[in-house]
Design an enzyme around this catalytic site. Structure first.
Site, short mmCIF file in Angstrom:
data_model
loop_
_atom_site.label_atom_id
_atom_site.label_comp_id
_atom_site.label_asym_id
_atom_site.label_seq_id
_atom_site.Cartn_x
_atom_site.Cartn_y
_atom_site.Cartn_z
CE LYS A 209 -5.51 78.05 101.45
NZ LYS A 209 -4.46 77.77 100.49
NE ARG A 210 -12.41 73.15 103.69
CZ ARG A 210 -10.80 73.07 103.72
NH1 ARG A 210 -10.33 73.32 102.64
NH2 ARG A 210 -10.37 72.90 104.96
#
Ligand code: GLU
Length: 446
Positions: A209-210
């Site tokens: 997600k990063r």
């Protein structure tokens, strides 16, 4: 309508990312391909990590992508409720069943599941035969009374009549726990289909997600076309077995099958996504494209004011000549800046290039006189002819006039066609910018 029932089961613990969207899409495609039912189930048992904000993002992202669910929150259905936080009684009933079958025991306050210890074999629709044996009993109800993920996930798949579990390969290692539970509860196994991981653009690891470009909301904000994002996501692990990339969703639905899903991991490539988006933008009917541009400008106060000052027709003309040139809607404000203000930035590289050879100011002065003699600059062909014949008469090339003229009206050396820019800006503004440029030429960096 077929008997196929698939589900997308996100946990609202973070913003909606590309991997989740791809899993949702593959479930949706399989449901639409088979005429089955697509269920949305919210796995929100982890109270500390869930939030309503994230839940809303799931709904709005799915809607933006066009992945409508047949059953689930906001859609209803008779196998609900569809949020795990509302299914406590159902879980209790299944815990009792495990108890009655003598498959639970208590240790340290928690309820443990007694495994069979038999090899768990599945015929995965993508990976083929997968065998794994659980070796240790595991907790199914924590000491605070809350049932764990493995239990609620299986109970929901049983009670919701899920026939195909399509999910990321990171869950393959959980599957033997799940099949142990299915069997202990006397339920038939669904067909499992574990889809390949998405690797991050740079590294060799799984996309997280990063990672840059990982959130669906980013593309929504930047004015990406959901059709393009969906098309791109289809190809993350699936292919139509011909060389097609850009393809209508109807064709994908018709062709989508487990046999087209790759076993090898897919790599996320943001440039490929941008390229896909651009090819959709290029083909968009101009009226639709204009509507997208309007929506985008309207979202920001400054841009909204800029659009209002320009007036409808002028704005539409600017957007029409820019459509074939920009890669994404969010590039439009910078790309078109000089249409909306007489003050605009000089691109230093373009300045340098233009002043490198010849006598650009002398050429611009000639062009100014030639264009001043025309009634207006509305006929692009006539303007082009006029510049060409003047160039010929003066023993110059068209290019000798083009670069400096473009620089004078736009501050840069790329953009829509020069005669298009002239037509849209109009004669008065073009001549005024030429005069301004001749009076105060930009400084050339050494
Ligand atoms: N809530 C799980 C997840 O987000 C779903 C697992 C499954 O699809 O079975 O990964």
């Amino acid at each position: 309508m077929s008997d196929v029932r698939v589900r997308f089961a996100p946990s609202p613990t973070g913003f909606f990312h590309i991997g989740s969207a791809r899993t949702a899409l593959f479930n949706w495609l399989y449901a639409r391909h088979t005429g089955g039912t697509f269920v949305l189930r919210i796995e929100d048992t982890d109270k500390q990590r869930n939030s309503d904000e994230f839940l809303e993002v799931i709904y709005s992202s799915l809607r933006w992508l066009g992945l409508d669910w047949d059953e689930g929150p906001q859609a209803g259905g008779d196998q609900g409720p569809y949020r795990q936080s509302e299914r406590h009684d159902i879980y209790q009933e299944y815990i009792n069943r495990l108890q009655d079958a003598d498959r639970l025991y208590e240790k340290d306050g928690a309820q443990w599941f007694r495994i069979s210890g038999e090899p768990q074999v599945i015929e995965d629709a993508i990976r083929g035969r997968v065998e794994r044996t659980e070796e240790k009993d595991f907790v199914v109800v924590r000491s605070d009374g809350s049932p764990v993920f493995h239990l609620v996930n299986v109970v929901d798949d049983i009670t919701m009549g899920i026939t195909h579990v399509i999910r990321g390969e990171d869950h393959l290692s959980n599957t033997s726990k799940h099949t142990e539970l299915f069997k202990a509860l006397g339920a038939p196994l669904p067909t499992f289909a574990h889809i390949p991981l998405i690797l991050s653009q740079q590294g060799s690891g799984k996309m997280s997600k990063r990672d840059q470009g990982a959130l669906v909301g980013e593309y929504q904000e930047r004015g990406y076309l959901p059709e393009a994002v969906v098309n791109f996501l289809c190809l993350l692990g699936w292919n139509p077995k011909d060389d097609r990339e850009k393809m209508p969703l109807g064709d994908v639905i018709a062709l989508f099958d487990f046999s087209g899903i790759n076993q090898s991991n897919a790599r996320f490539d943001e440039r490929k996504m941008a390229h896909m988006n651009m090819s959709y933008l290029l083909e968009m009917p101009p009226a639709d494209y204009l509507a997208k541009a309007r929506d985008f400008f309207a979202r920001n106060e400054d841009l909204k004011a800029r659009m209002a000052r320009a007036g409808d027709n002028y704005f539409a003309d600017v957007i029409a000549i820019s459509q074939p040139k920009v890669k994404a809607i969010d590039e439009l404000p910078d790309y078109t800046i000089y249409f909306f203000a007489d003050e605009f930035p000089w691109n230093p590289k373009a300045v340098k290039k233009t002043f490198k050879k010849g006598e650009p100011l002398a050429r611009l002065a000639e062009l100014k006189d030639r264009l001043s003699a025309m009634v207006d600059l509305q006929d692009e062909t006539a303007v082009e002819e006029a510049i060409k014949s003047m160039a010929e008469q003066n023993g110059n090339g068209f290019g000798d006039y083009q670069a400096v003229a473009r620089l004078a009206v736009s501050g840069t050396n790329a953009g829509p066609g020069l005669t298009q820019i002239f037509r849209v800006l109009g004669k008065d503004r073009v001549i005024a910018r030429f005069e301004q440029f001749l009076a105060h030429p930009p400084a050339v960096d050494a």
